[in-house]
Scaffold this active site. Structure first.
Site, short mmCIF file in Angstrom:
data_model
loop_
_atom_site.label_atom_id
_atom_site.label_comp_id
_atom_site.label_asym_id
_atom_site.label_seq_id
_atom_site.Cartn_x
_atom_site.Cartn_y
_atom_site.Cartn_z
CG ASP A 97 28.25 23.74 -11.92
OD1 ASP A 97 29.30 23.23 -11.49
OD2 ASP A 97 28.25 24.80 -12.56
CG ASP B 144 28.46 28.80 2.82
OD1 ASP B 144 28.00 29.19 1.73
OD2 ASP B 144 28.22 27.66 3.28
#
Length: 201
Positions: free
Chosen positions: A76, A162
């Site tokens: 997670d 990202d």
């Protein structure tokens, strides 16, 4: 706590995120573990009801270990933005909506940074890796990588947030970076190095 060795063999990756599955395979398969994802096994995706990365990682790994009778690994993770008091945090994926569109999520982060004054663009990625065995033994390892957010997004090699994250000391976003280089410094790599030292030595 006494650590338990994670033996070579099948390891269930309790995630439906294909990007995470790819990274977990890259990390674990060279060590002799066969990573099989929740997608491959058609496992249901449990609702993430905990209020921490560790809690949600354990929840998902427990469900997969119970369903498969094999050791299960869950990651997670999410983006924690300083100026947004840690948001989106455990709700990182949910900010992308359904179907998940991280272009929308990244735009929301930028909008909220602008609304908050844009005075601090520092952020970190956080990862909790949980391993749960069918007999109930559990271990969790947390990792972080610090950096700052850029706009507009750059690069298409990563996933999630990202393309807007530049790690401290770097000039490229995680989305522009070669995957092997990202793996060497990411929050997941940090958590994995701790797991490896404890469970795979």
């Amino acid at each position: 706590m006494t650590h338990r060795t994670l033996s070579a063999g099948r390891l269930v990756a309790a995630t439906h995120n294909k990007g995470k599955v790819r990274e977990l395979k890259d990390l674990f398969e060279p060590l002799g573990l066969e990573v099989v994802s929740a997608i491959d096994l058609d496992l249901p995706e449990p609702e993430e009801t905990e209020n921490s990365f560790t809690g949600n990682a354990l929840l998902k790994a427990r469900a997969a270990a119970e369903k498969t009778g094999a050791p299960a690994l869950s990651d997670d993770s999410g983006l924690s933005v300083t100026l947004l008091d840690g948001a989106p945090g455990i709700y990182s994926a949910r900010w992308a909506g359904e179907p998940r569109d991280f272009g929308v999520a990244m735009a929301r982060v930028e909008q909220e940074l602008q609304a908050a004054g844009n005075s601090d663009r520092s952020a970190k990625f956080v990862c909790a890796l949980a391993v749960v065995w069918p007999d109930g033994h559990e271990e969790v390892f947390e990792g972080e990588v610090h950096g700052e957010l850029v706009w507009p997004p750059r690069g298409d090699k990563g996933f999630g947030y990202d393309p807007i994250f530049v790690a401290d000391g770097e000039v490229m976003t995680f989305g522009e970076m070669d995957p092997d280089r990202k793996h060497a410094m990411s929050h997941r790599a940090d958590a994995f190095s701790k797991l490896k030292a404890a469970l795979l030595s």
